[in-house]
Design an enzyme around this catalytic site. Structure first.
Site, PDB file in Angstrom:
ATOM      1  N   CYS A 168       0.866  -1.192   0.000  1.00 39.19           N
ATOM      2  CA  CYS A 168       0.000   0.000   0.000  1.00 39.19           C
ATOM      3  C   CYS A 168       0.902   1.241   0.000  1.00 39.19           C
ATOM      4  CB  CYS A 168      -0.901  -0.052   1.230  1.00 39.19           C
ATOM      5  SG  CYS A 168      -2.111   1.267   1.301  1.00 39.19           S
ATOM      6  N   CYS A 353      -7.762   5.319  -9.036  1.00 37.92           N
ATOM      7  CA  CYS A 353      -7.102   5.917  -7.890  1.00 37.92           C
ATOM      8  C   CYS A 353      -7.033   7.432  -8.085  1.00 37.92           C
ATOM      9  CB  CYS A 353      -5.693   5.322  -7.824  1.00 37.92           C
ATOM     10  SG  CYS A 353      -4.602   6.155  -6.712  1.00 37.92           S
TER      11      CYS A 353
HETATM   12  C1  LIG Z   1      -3.343   5.927   4.394  1.00 39.33           C
HETATM   13  C2  LIG Z   1      -4.123   5.102   3.413  1.00 39.33           C
HETATM   14  C3  LIG Z   1      -4.573   5.676   2.228  1.00 39.33           C
HETATM   15  C4  LIG Z   1      -5.299   4.927   1.309  1.00 39.33           C
HETATM   16  N1  LIG Z   1      -5.734   5.518   0.175  1.00 39.33           N
HETATM   17  C5  LIG Z   1      -6.496   4.813  -0.690  1.00 39.33           C
HETATM   18  C6  LIG Z   1      -7.021   5.443  -1.849  1.00 39.33           C
HETATM   19  O1  LIG Z   1      -6.802   6.636  -2.080  1.00 39.33           O
HETATM   20  N2  LIG Z   1      -7.775   4.702  -2.688  1.00 39.33           N
HETATM   21  C7  LIG Z   1      -8.042   3.386  -2.448  1.00 39.33           C
HETATM   22  O2  LIG Z   1      -8.734   2.754  -3.246  1.00 39.33           O
HETATM   23  N3  LIG Z   1      -7.552   2.763  -1.356  1.00 39.33           N
HETATM   24  C8  LIG Z   1      -6.797   3.447  -0.474  1.00 39.33           C
HETATM   25  N4  LIG Z   1      -6.306   2.827   0.636  1.00 39.33           N
HETATM   26  C9  LIG Z   1      -6.529   1.387   0.796  1.00 39.33           C
HETATM   27  C10 LIG Z   1      -7.839   1.047   1.499  1.00 39.33           C
HETATM   28  O3  LIG Z   1      -7.957   1.759   2.706  1.00 39.33           O
HETATM   29  C11 LIG Z   1      -7.869  -0.453   1.750  1.00 39.33           C
HETATM   30  O4  LIG Z   1      -7.902  -1.068   0.491  1.00 39.33           O
HETATM   31  C12 LIG Z   1      -9.071  -0.894   2.553  1.00 39.33           C
HETATM   32  O5  LIG Z   1      -9.038  -0.327   3.831  1.00 39.33           O
HETATM   33  C13 LIG Z   1      -9.112  -2.407   2.642  1.00 39.33           C
HETATM   34  O6  LIG Z   1     -10.279  -2.770   3.292  1.00 39.33           O
HETATM   35  P1  LIG Z   1     -10.419  -4.169   4.045  1.00 39.33           P
HETATM   36  O7  LIG Z   1     -11.807  -4.201   4.548  1.00 39.33           O
HETATM   37  O8  LIG Z   1      -9.954  -5.263   3.171  1.00 39.33           O
HETATM   38  O9  LIG Z   1      -9.362  -4.132   5.260  1.00 39.33           O
HETATM   39  P2  LIG Z   1      -9.132  -3.099   6.412  1.00 39.33           P
HETATM   40  O10 LIG Z   1      -9.464  -1.724   6.003  1.00 39.33           O
HETATM   41  O11 LIG Z   1      -7.763  -3.361   6.920  1.00 39.33           O
HETATM   42  O12 LIG Z   1     -10.180  -3.508   7.556  1.00 39.33           O
HETATM   43  C14 LIG Z   1     -10.062  -4.654   8.342  1.00 39.33           C
HETATM   44  C15 LIG Z   1     -11.218  -4.685   9.324  1.00 39.33           C
HETATM   45  O13 LIG Z   1     -11.192  -5.906  10.060  1.00 39.33           O
HETATM   46  C16 LIG Z   1     -11.190  -5.639  11.460  1.00 39.33           C
HETATM   47  N5  LIG Z   1     -10.416  -6.719  12.091  1.00 39.33           N
HETATM   48  C17 LIG Z   1      -9.142  -7.069  11.819  1.00 39.33           C
HETATM   49  N6  LIG Z   1      -8.795  -8.137  12.549  1.00 39.33           N
HETATM   50  C18 LIG Z   1      -9.878  -8.445  13.290  1.00 39.33           C
HETATM   51  C19 LIG Z   1     -10.135  -9.454  14.250  1.00 39.33           C
HETATM   52  N7  LIG Z   1      -9.222 -10.368  14.595  1.00 39.33           N
HETATM   53  N8  LIG Z   1     -11.342  -9.488  14.842  1.00 39.33           N
HETATM   54  C20 LIG Z   1     -12.294  -8.573  14.531  1.00 39.33           C
HETATM   55  N9  LIG Z   1     -12.100  -7.603  13.611  1.00 39.33           N
HETATM   56  C21 LIG Z   1     -10.909  -7.551  13.005  1.00 39.33           C
HETATM   57  C22 LIG Z   1     -10.579  -4.264  11.588  1.00 39.33           C
HETATM   58  O14 LIG Z   1     -10.951  -3.668  12.814  1.00 39.33           O
HETATM   59  C23 LIG Z   1     -11.168  -3.565  10.364  1.00 39.33           C
HETATM   60  O15 LIG Z   1     -12.478  -3.132  10.632  1.00 39.33           O
HETATM   61  C24 LIG Z   1      -5.569   3.549   1.574  1.00 39.33           C
HETATM   62  C25 LIG Z   1      -5.119   2.971   2.771  1.00 39.33           C
HETATM   63  C26 LIG Z   1      -4.408   3.730   3.677  1.00 39.33           C
HETATM   64  C27 LIG Z   1      -3.937   3.091   4.962  1.00 39.33           C
END
Ligand SMILES: Cc1cc2nc3c(=O)[nH]c(=O)nc-3n(C[C@H](O)[C@H](O)[C@H](O)COP(=O)(O)OP(=O)(O)OC[C@H]3O[C@@H](n4cnc5c(N)ncnc54)[C@H](O)[C@@H]3O)c2cc1C
Length: 410
Positions: A168, A353
């Site tokens: 990322c 993006c």
């Molecule tokens: C600074 C930053 C900027 C970004 N900018 C962009 C952008 O401009 N455009 C874009 O498309 N993407 C962007 N992203 C990427 C995007 O944020 C991620 O793709 C997205 O957050 C992924 O979602 P996810 O649900 O797969 O995982 P995550 O967002 O990591 O969420 C995981 C979830 O699972 C929960 N969890 C984890 N482990 C457990 C457990 N054991 N028990 C219970 N709950 C748990 C967490 O609390 C959370 O709610 C960015 C990311 C960051 C950090």
């Protein structure tokens, strides 16, 4: 586990309340209506719009502006919410465990993202190490305060980078350009050096082999901004005031922000036969676990192989846009599996993006996400900053009110 069943009375459990979890819950609820009992378990009651965290670091956003409570919006749609940490998963018994309870499931959707692998590089990370990061509100606030202290000084050396295997890296591009823009606006840029260190073989590779000529545009942008670029970098160690590279070279800093590599969630890593050695879940195009028929994965939790080989490992970014598309496809496929119907390919993804550069921005779109592609778009302009701003507002409202998905990304 049979591959087809009816939805009535089925228990569907989702883990995670971010882009993957909340979107899957909404899409599933739309697809199944009153059929099926959907439960979302997460350690967080709030959804954070991660793409705005770089603005928190710059002091341009208050953290409260980019978070929304998910409990009420989910409950309004008859989706149960459990605020807890999943500590283990017994895939052979169809059971997820938290400290307080056990949850049996007919279908499990894992959207738990990843953990930050600071331990891979000694001295890395804001808690036990010397470098800042941007993967939570707390990290962004620490980075914001440290950056403000350095920028208040006479002079400074600012280093933004990513560790080997990071996937990322996009926020690093934004942050280094935003710091440049801020300093130029204050007419103080000439007192600060800015360096960008990346495991990518070239800037603009982004873990996806680049997007058309966007890599050349970004290389030019960095040159115009006097941002020193070091590519194919492997950071061996972080010390109080320097990064030590695998080559033995040292890069000194007054402020550094280094994006770590990810490893899969602990409960995924320890579930027998579910994940690859890094803790990510191999899936079929339906987004089903390759091993367990009734487990699906979306977003960062999914294993996507790297694009080609690079001198230093770089991961494929599983962006929010990709994650939302996976959530939609997984929900569709689960509903089709329960009720019958056509399945869709959840790995046939497009990527869009919007990258803020502080005084301008980039809109980059790739269809499909990985090469070879049918179509790429890359445009630069201040308007893309405003688009990103508008998208933040829309997205927070989408989570709050279950607004229709725009599905064009950001
Ligand atoms: C600074 C930053 C900027 C970004 N900018 C962009 C952008 O401009 N455009 C874009 O498309 N993407 C962007 N992203 C990427 C995007 O944020 C991620 O793709 C997205 O957050 C992924 O979602 P996810 O649900 O797969 O995982 P995550 O967002 O990591 O969420 C995981 C979830 O699972 C929960 N969890 C984890 N482990 C457990 C457990 N054991 N028990 C219970 N709950 C748990 C967490 O609390 C959370 O709610 C960015 C990311 C960051 C950090």
């Amino acid at each position: 586990m049979s591959t087809s069943m009816t939805s009535a009375g089925k228990k569907l459990v989702i883990i995670g309340s971010s882009f993957g979890g909340v979107n899957t819950a909404y899409f599933l609820q739309h697809a199944l209506g009153k059929d099926g009992e959907i439960t979302l378990i997460s350690r967080e009651r709030e959804f954070t719009f991660f793409p705005s965290l770089p603005w928190v670091i710059m002091g341009w956003r208050d953290p409260a502006q980019i978070r929304v409570d998910v409990v009420q919006p989910l409950r309004r749609r008859r989706i149960n919410f459990v605020h807890s940490d999943v500590i283990s998963l017994d895939a052979s018994a169809n059971e997820v465990r938290t400290e307080q309870a056990r949850f049996g499931y007919d279908v499990l959707i894992i959207a738990s993202g990843a953990e930050l692998d600071y331990a891979a590089v000694p001295g890395l990370g804001p808690t036990a190490g010397y470098t800042h990061s941007t993967f939570s509100i707390d990290e962004a606030i620490l980075a914001r305060d440290a950056l403000a202290r350095v920028l208040a000084g006479e002079r400074g050396r600012i280093v933004v980078g990513a560790a080997a295997g990071a996937s990322c890296i996009g926020p690093g591009y934004e942050i280094v350009m935003m710091i440049d823009a801020l300093l130029r606006k204050a007419r103080r840029r000439h007192h600060f050096s800015l360096s960008f260190l990346t495991p990518e073989p070239f800037v603009g590779h982004f873990g996806i082999g680049g997007v058309g000529v966007a890599a050349r545009l970004i290389a030019d942008e960095f040159a115009e901004r006097d941002i020193e670029v070091m590519t194919s970098v492997k950071i061996a160690e972080a010390q109080q005031d320097r990064l030590v590279l695998a080559t033995g070279a040292e890069v000194q800093f007054d402020f550094s922000l280094v994006i770590p590599a990810f490893v899969g969630s602990g409960f995924v890593r320890s579930a027998d036969g579910l994940a690859n050695p890094r803790g990510f879940i191999p899936v079929t195009p339906e987004l089903r676990s390759s091993r367990f028929d009734n487990i699906y994965a979306v977003g960062v939790a999914v294993a996507l192989p790297p694009v080609g080989s690079t001198p230093v490992p770089v991961g494929v970014p599983k962006t929010g846009h990709l994650t939302e598309q996976m959530a939609r496809a997984a929900a569709h496929n689960i509903a089709s599996n329960l009720r019958g119907g056509r399945k869709v390919d959840g790995l046939d993804l497009s990527g869009t993006c919007i990258m803020d550069a502080g005084d301008t921005g980039y809109y980059i779109s790739a269809q499909p996400f990985l090469p070879p592609r049918n179509r790429v778009i890359h445009k630069k302009g201040k308007w893309s900053r405003y688009l990103k701003l508008a998208f933040e507002k829309y997205y927070l409202a989408r989570i709050r009110h279950d607004l229709p998905s725009l599905h064009f990304g950001w």
